[in-house]
Design an enzyme around this catalytic site. Structure first.
Site, mmCIF file in Angstrom:
data_model
loop_
_atom_site.group_PDB
_atom_site.id
_atom_site.type_symbol
_atom_site.label_atom_id
_atom_site.label_comp_id
_atom_site.label_asym_id
_atom_site.label_seq_id
_atom_site.Cartn_x
_atom_site.Cartn_y
_atom_site.Cartn_z
ATOM 1 N N THR A 129 1.165 -1.211 -0.116
ATOM 2 C CA THR A 129 0.112 -0.084 -0.013
ATOM 3 C C THR A 129 1.010 1.304 0.164
ATOM 4 O OG1 THR A 129 -2.215 -1.074 1.841
ATOM 5 C CG2 THR A 129 -2.340 1.197 1.249
ATOM 6 N N GLU A 367 -7.397 -4.679 4.265
ATOM 7 C CA GLU A 367 -7.011 -5.787 2.704
ATOM 8 C C GLU A 367 -8.223 -6.158 1.559
ATOM 9 O OE1 GLU A 367 -4.297 -7.386 3.692
ATOM 10 O OE2 GLU A 367 -4.115 -7.688 5.460
#
Length: 393
Positions: A129, A367
Site C-alpha cells: 500500500t 485487505e
C-alpha cells in the site's frame, strides 16, 4: 461441501476455546486498564508467555507445514481457530507462523528469512500500500531500478501492519515501467526481501483503534539481485495471494468477536431491569439479538465456504471477497446493536464493547475496502468468472 470435523479437529477447536477462556480472557481487565492510560494492553513478555504455553501443548505454526515444525492445518481448520481466538479482543496469535508468500523463498532466503521468522527470531511486514495506491494496488509507484548486480529502490509505503517493529520487509516495486504504464502489472511488479539495516526507515501511524501501522520510506535503498522473492516481474500475483488469505481469516476472527458480543449483550439484557422488567423481554432488544444471530450464522457459512474452497484447491477469490464484504459490514452492524443494548455502559471503556466498536471498523477498510470487494464480486459475475449459483454451479 462436507464440514464434518474429525475427532482430532474437534479436539483442536475445543482446546483453543478452553485456552482463550482460561488463559487469554483473564488478561482483558488489566489490558483495558492499561489502554485507558494509553499503554500497551498486553506486553510483549505476556504475549510470549502465552505463546510458550500454547507451544508446550503442541500449538505452534498452525498453518506452517509439518516439514518446518508446524501443525500443517488446512484453511478450514485455521478459520475455525480464528473464530475461537476472535472471542477475545487480545490480539493473540500462535507462534511459529510466517507469511504464506515467504514459502516461495529459495533455499538461501529460507535460511535467512523464513526459518528465523517461524522460530520467532525475525519479524516481517508486507509492504504494498502507498499514499496514492491503497485499494488500487496496481497503481503503485515505488520503483526498483537495476544497477549491475543490484537494485535501487525508491518510494514510500503506508499503513503497513507491523512496519515499525519489523526487521525486514517484503516490499513490492515496479521493475518494468513500460509494462506498468501499459497496465500489465502482472509482469511489471517484483517483490524484494529488504532488511531494515539496508537503509529503509519507518514512522508509526496513530489510529482510532489498536491497529498500529507504519509508513516505510525507501531512499536509494540498494539490495542485491538475490533479494528478489519469487520471480522478477511476477510479484503482483504473489501480493494478491497474500491478501486473499486475509479475506477469509479476518472475517473469521470478527465472527468470534460477534459471538461474544451477542452473548455479553444477552447476559446484560437478562439482568438490566427498567420499568419493572428485564430489557430482554422488550421486543426492540429481542429483534436486535435475533437479527444479529442470523447475521452471525450467515457469516459463519460464508467464511467456512471460502476456507473449504481454499482446501479443495478451487478458485476461491469470489468466496473470499464475499466473506470479507459481509464480515465487515455485518460485524459493524452487530457491534453497534450490542453497544445499544448495553446503553451507556457500552459506551464506556469499562467494557470491551467500545474497543471492539473501534477495532471492527477497520475490517471495512484494510485487505480491500467494502467498495473494492463489491467491485470484485460484480466484475466476476458480469465477466462470467463466477455465478450467482455459487461454487455448486
Amino acid at each position: 461441501m462436507d464440514l464434518t470435523l474429525t475427532d482430532e479437529e474437534r479436539e483442536i477447536r475445543q482446546w483453543v476455546r478452553a485456552f482463550v477462556t482460561k488463559e487469554i480472557m483473564p488478561l482483558e481487565p488489566e489490558a483495558l486498564s492499561r489502554e485507558r492510560k494509553h499503554e500497551r494492553g498486553v506486553t510483549p513478555e505476556e504475549m510470549r508467555d502465552l505463546q510458550d504455553r500454547a507451544k508446550q501443548a503442541g500449538f505452534f505454526g498452525v498453518q506452517t507445514p509439518e516439514e518446518y515444525g508446524g501443525m500443517g492445518l488446512g484453511a478450514t481448520m485455521a478459520a475455525l481457530i480464528e473464530i475461537e481466538l476472535g472471542r477475545s479482543f487480545i490480539p493473540f496469535r500462535f507462534a511459529g507462523e510466517a507469511d504464506n508468500i515467504l514459502f516461495d523463498a529459495n533455499e538461501e532466503q529460507q535460511a535467512s528469512y523464513l526459518v528465523p521468522t517461524i522460530a520467532g527470531d525475525r519479524r516481517s511486514c508486507f509492504a504494498i500500500t502507498e499514499p496514492g495506491a491503497g485499494s488500487d494496488a496496481r497503481a503503485i509507484r515505488t520503483s526498483a531500478v537495476r544497477d549491475g548486480d543490484e537494485w535501487v529502490i525508491n518510494g514510500e509505503k503506508t499503513f503497513i501492519t507491523g512496519g515499525h517493529e519489523a526487521d525486514f520487509t517484503m516490499v513490492f516495486a515496479v521493475t518494468d515501467p513500460e509494462k506498468h504504464r501499459a497496465g500489465r502489472s502482472g509482469e511489471s511488479v517484483t517483490c524484494f526481501l529488504v532488511d531494515r539495516d539496508q537503509g529503509w526507515y519507518s514512522e508509526p501511524i496513530d489510529t482510532m483503534g489498536e491497529w498500529g501501522p507504519a509508513s516505510l520510506v525507501f531512499n536509494d535503498v540498494r539490495v542485491p539481485h538475490s533479494a528478489i522473492l519469487g520471480e522478477e516481474g511476477r510479484g503482483f500475483a504473489m501480493a494478491m495471494r497474500w491478501i486473499g488469505k486475509g479475506r477469509y481469516l479476518l472475517p473469521a476472527r470478527a465472527l468470534g468477536a460477534c459471538e461474544r458480543l451477542v452473548e455479553m449483550a444477552m447476559e446484560h439484557a437478562r439482568n438490566r431491569v427498567t420499568f419493572g422488567q428485564p430489557i430482554a423481554e422488550r421486543q426492540a432488544i429481542q429483534w436486535m439479538v435475533a437479527d444479529s444471530a442470523v447475521d452471525i450464522e450467515a457469516l459463519r457459512w460464508l467464511v467456512l465456504s471460502a476456507a473449504w474452497q481454499v482446501d479443495q484447491g478451487n478458485d476461491s477469490r469470489q468466496a473470499q471477497s464475499m466473506a470479507k464484504l459481509y464480515g465487515g459490514t455485518r460485524a459493524n452492524e452487530i457491534v453497534d446493536r450490542m453497544l445499544q443494548v448495553h446503553g451507556g455502559m457500552g459506551y464506556t471503556r469499562e467494557l470491551p464493547v467500545e474497543r471492539w466498536y473501534r477495532e471492527l471498523r477497520l475490517l471495512r477498510i484494510y485487505e480491500g475496502t467494502d467498495e473494492i470487494q463489491r467491485r470484485t464480486i460484480a466484475r466476476n459475475l458480469l465477466q462470467g468468472y463466477a455465478s450467482v449459483r455459487g461454487h455448486l454451479g
